[in-house]
Design a protein around this motif. Structure first.
Motif, PDB file in Angstrom:
ATOM      1  N   PHE A 178       0.823  -1.204   0.000  1.00 33.53           N
ATOM      2  CA  PHE A 178       0.000   0.000   0.000  1.00 33.53           C
ATOM      3  C   PHE A 178       0.864   1.264   0.000  1.00 33.53           C
ATOM      4  O   PHE A 178       0.600   2.221  -0.723  1.00 33.53           O
ATOM      5  CB  PHE A 178      -0.928   0.014   1.212  1.00 33.53           C
ATOM      6  N   LEU A 179       1.890   1.273   0.828  1.00 33.85           N
ATOM      7  CA  LEU A 179       2.707   2.468   0.986  1.00 33.85           C
ATOM      8  C   LEU A 179       3.650   2.694  -0.191  1.00 33.85           C
ATOM      9  O   LEU A 179       4.134   3.809  -0.395  1.00 33.85           O
ATOM     10  CB  LEU A 179       3.508   2.386   2.287  1.00 33.85           C
ATOM     11  N   THR A 180       3.922   1.639  -0.949  1.00 37.14           N
ATOM     12  CA  THR A 180       4.832   1.777  -2.089  1.00 37.14           C
ATOM     13  C   THR A 180       4.095   1.801  -3.422  1.00 37.14           C
ATOM     14  O   THR A 180       4.730   1.715  -4.484  1.00 37.14           O
ATOM     15  CB  THR A 180       5.870   0.633  -2.094  1.00 37.14           C
ATOM     16  N   GLY A 181       2.774   1.917  -3.384  1.00 40.06           N
ATOM     17  CA  GLY A 181       2.016   2.032  -4.624  1.00 40.06           C
ATOM     18  C   GLY A 181       1.899   0.757  -5.411  1.00 40.06           C
ATOM     19  O   GLY A 181       1.629   0.792  -6.622  1.00 40.06           O
TER      20      GLY A 181
END
Length: 775
Positions: A18-21
């Motif tokens: 999620f945080l790295t796309g």
């Protein structure tokens, strides 16, 4: 491995993607030859369709097909029914609607789906949708439950007896009336539970892909319940075997109950794909979501509380009107049921009679939204208790203490039929009071008044029920000894890949990093019921425990064979099989690998190590907790600022405190949003939606929320093998009455006795202004 077991604050493994796309939502999926769909929505709240001309749209550049309600009738597509009605469970008969995939005759709310255009690009589809000409004959509309139930109100469904779909009642009227007749004190309130939009971060979206080679379909969708969507679309809409439809839900950006329903767009993309011979994608705009997603709440209730001279509750009675919108959709009956069933809350209520009428209105349908009836029930009881405390002259903590169900009374049966198995309500409340520095309030109030502000505080208590239905979980070892959890539940923000792995790691001794989760694909998961009603830890976790136990029992005979011992002499502990009284031991992971040996094993051991488990929410579990809030109110502007907020929750055994805290914070944000800023608003005369964008629908922002102080009191549940209780909805249940009661505590010295939600600056200022005029 103990640092990754149950009770440890393990960071969510899902968050890296999620945080790295790297997450994969519906809009991230691009299929070969994919086309795009756009909706035409009704501009009327109630109108008869007299003409639909799609000629210009069909001739527009890039358009592949245009579908209307008449086409749906011609293709014999069925409507979408509710999951259940009260009569299905032995309750009173109601009017069972079917929501059409496209309306052919009469539209019943603004935003209802009238036509669907498919084109090469999304822009072309939207432009062509504007070319469709539709003539409407407007009909009278009713947008509120009061108007819909008034004499002479226009009927939403002329073939039914009126706009009341069904009426539910719980308790005993005669005994309750008798209790009120003997009461020393009776207090009453009339409360509004404002209509809300879920506004998930990811709007809904769907891709339909029809395969003519084998007459099968694949649906990619943003849902909380993939198997439920498959069942409804296959059985009700297309009337085909479920094996012909594969439903895939990958990453889903929030649901909050709203995405637990089956929507017309999911049928439309499949139907359009069959018509066009190409995959069809539809992605919802935010305004479309505000128009036609299932909304939450929308209840008006009159409640009364009877007490004796000591402040002990004698009885509660209430009558409510609960909006259904234009259709009974999905699990729409659930909020109506639980808004009644949880009214006793955590208190001894000797007599009770509560009634709710489920009412059709010319508005978007309502359904479960985080809490689903629990917030309405607790809001009523906690507002009544604070009112009673003021009238009688008892402190808010003391009136609750006098009425709590005692721990030694468990299991305790409420007058609405729930059986509470555990809870230490007074001790949980006392812990919350200590953390909130309840005794130091006077000094903080004086400091606020010195700055020209009014400070108020409130203590409330909540209890809710969690977990419904049954479900199954599977564990599969691969030849390398790694484990796959195949989940019937569906994580869409809850962190199941982390918490389930923590459980399996502790029970089976498999390294945490060697455990993966498979979910959301009806071709990979044989059956499941999804995630809603805070059901996953209870039902999924308990089923997973049974699957783990089954794995151990299946592996024990092979472990005994490999160690040349009798199976009865082999025990399992700390991830290893060991021959009792010897140092001979073998890790479960090595036994699992042995199941895949190509030769050398007796045939009774078969190939592979896997097992499944199932659990049912009978009985449910009952998380509970105390909330304390302090607010400052600016009497000149009506602005409310939350200065501090403390929560102590009993959620049974805590699987992962980090995830539990995150769940509580999210629920608090949504509960505070309801209390202070959020409201779906319709024009009362025309039924037009007045809050169709974030310009008009206010969402809570970071600076609306304080730093929360949270703690847990673990009182294990006695009715499931894990001792867990639900957590996902707790914050949204307790926050609204806490906020509103704190506002009233601040303003009562100025003559304000009531505010409605949302307590916006305009609402609060208006109440202050009226109080000043009255003085």
């Amino acid at each position: 491995m103990s640092s990754f077991g149950i009770g440890q604050p393990v960071r969510r493994v899902e968050d890296r993607r999620f945080l790295t796309g790297r997450a994969r939502y519906v809009d991230d999926i691009v299929l070969p030859r994919q086309a795009h769909g756009a909706l035409v929505l009704s501009p009327h709240a109630h109108a008869r369709i007299t003409r639909v001309d799609v000629g210009r749209a069909r001739a527009a550049e890039g358009v592949l097909c245009v579908l209307t309600g008449a086409d749906a009738v011609a293709d014999q597509l069925g409507g979408i029914p509710p999951n259940a009605m009260p009569e299905d469970m032995g309750g009173p008969k109601g009017y069972r609607t079917r929501r059409p995939v496209l309306v052919a005759d009469v539209v019943r709310h603004v935003g209802e789906r009238v036509a669907f255009v498919v084109a090469e690009t999304a822009a072309q589809a939207r432009e062509a949708a504007e070319l469709i000409e539709i003539d409407y004959e407007p009909l009278p509309a009713v947008a509120t439950v009061e108007d819909a139930t008034s004499d002479g109100a226009a009927k939403i469904w002329p073939e039914w007896t009126g706009n009341v779909c069904f009426t539910l009642a719980m308790g005993k009227k005669e005994a309750t009336d008798a209790a009120f007749a003997t009461a020393r004190h009776v207090v009453s309130v009339r409360l509004l539970n404002n209509r809300l939009a879920a506004n998930a971060l990811e709007t809904r979206g769907a891709i339909g892909d029809y395969n003519a080679a084998d007459d099968s379909y694949t649906l990619y969708t943003s849902t909380q319940n993939p198997h439920g969507v498959r069942s409804v679309l296959s059985q009700a809409v297309f009337r085909m075997p479920e094996t012909k439809l594969r439903v895939v839900a990958q990453d889903v950006g929030g649901g909050f109950g709203m995405k637990g329903d089956t929507y017309p767009e999911e049928a439309l993309v499949l139907w359009a794909s069959r018509r066009c011979g190409r995959p069809v994608k539809w992605i919802q705009s935010r305004s479309e979501g505000l128009l036609n997603d299932d909304h939450g709440r929308d209840q008006v209730v009159d409640g009364e509380l009877a007490l004796d001279e000591h402040g002990k509750i004698l009885g509660i009675r209430a009558r409510a009107l609960h909006a259904l919108g234009a259709y009974v959709v999905g699990a729409a009956i659930v909020p109506v049921i639980y808004s009644l069933k949880l009214v006793p809350n955590a208190y001894v209520v000797p007599a009770l009679h509560v009634v709710s009428q489920a009412v059709f209105t010319n508005t978007a349908p309502t359904g479960p939204y985080r809490g689903a009836g629990r917030p309405e029930a607790v809001y009523l009881t906690e507002r009544l208790l604070d009112r009673a405390a003021v009238v009688i002259g008892i402190a808010p903590d003391e009136i609750r203490r006098r009425n709590f169900i005692a721990p030694q009374a468990m299991p305790f049966t409420t007058p609405t039929g729930f059986v509470y198995d555990s809870g230490e309500f007074a001790a949980t409340m006392d812990r919350c009071l200590d953390l909130a520095d309840w005794k130091g309030f006077a000094a903080r109030r004086a400091a606020s008044e010195a700055r020209g502000k009014r400070r108020g505080r409130a203590l409330t208590y909540y209890i809710e029920d969690c977990g419904v239905f049954n479900d199954r979980m599977e564990l599969r070892f691969d030849p390398s000894g790694n484990v796959t959890i195949v989940a019937g539940t569906f994580s869409h923000g809850q962190g199941h890949a982390t918490t389930y792995a923590q459980m399996v790691s502790e029970w089976l001794g498999v390294p945490f990093e060697n455990i993966r989760l498979v979910q959301g694909d009806t071709n990979q998961v044989s059956f499941g019921r999804g995630t809603y009603a805070s059901r996953s830890a209870l039902i999924g976790g308990s089923a997973l425990k049974l699957a783990a136990d089954a794995v151990i029992e299946k592996a024990r005979p092979l472990a005994a064979h490999l160690m040349e011992a009798a199976a009865d002499d082999v025990q399992f502990k700390d991830g290893k099989f060991q021959v009792v009284g010897t140092d001979r031991a073998m890790p479960l992971v090595d036994v699992a690998k042995a199941f895949y040996r190509p030769v050398g094993l007796p045939r009774q051991f078969g190939i592979g190590l896997e097992a499944s488990g199932a659990w049912s929410a009978e009985p449910q579990n009952f998380p509970n907790g105390a909330h304390v809030c302090e607010v400052e109110v600016d009497p000149d502007t009506g602005r409310v600022t939350i200065d501090r907020y403390v929560v102590v929750d009993d959620v049974g055994r805590v699987i992962n405190p980090l995830i539990c805290e995150g769940q509580i914070q999210g629920g608090l944000a949504q509960g505070i949003g309801q209390a202070l800023v959020e409201q779906v608003a319709y024009d009362r005369e025309s039924g037009q939606l007045l809050s169709s964008s974030f310009t008009d629908y206010c969402m809570p922002r970071a600076d609306d929320l304080p730093d929360f102080t949270m703690d847990f009191r673990e009182v294990p549940c006695r009715t499931n093998p894990l001792g867990v209780k639900g957590i996902g909805e707790a914050g949204s249940v307790g926050a609204p009455p806490t906020i509103v009661n704190a506002i009233l505590d601040a303003l009562r010295p100025l003559g304000v006795e009531h505010v409605d939600m949302p307590a916006t600056p305009a609402e609060v200022w208006s109440r202050l202004h009226s109080a000043r005029r009255a003085r």
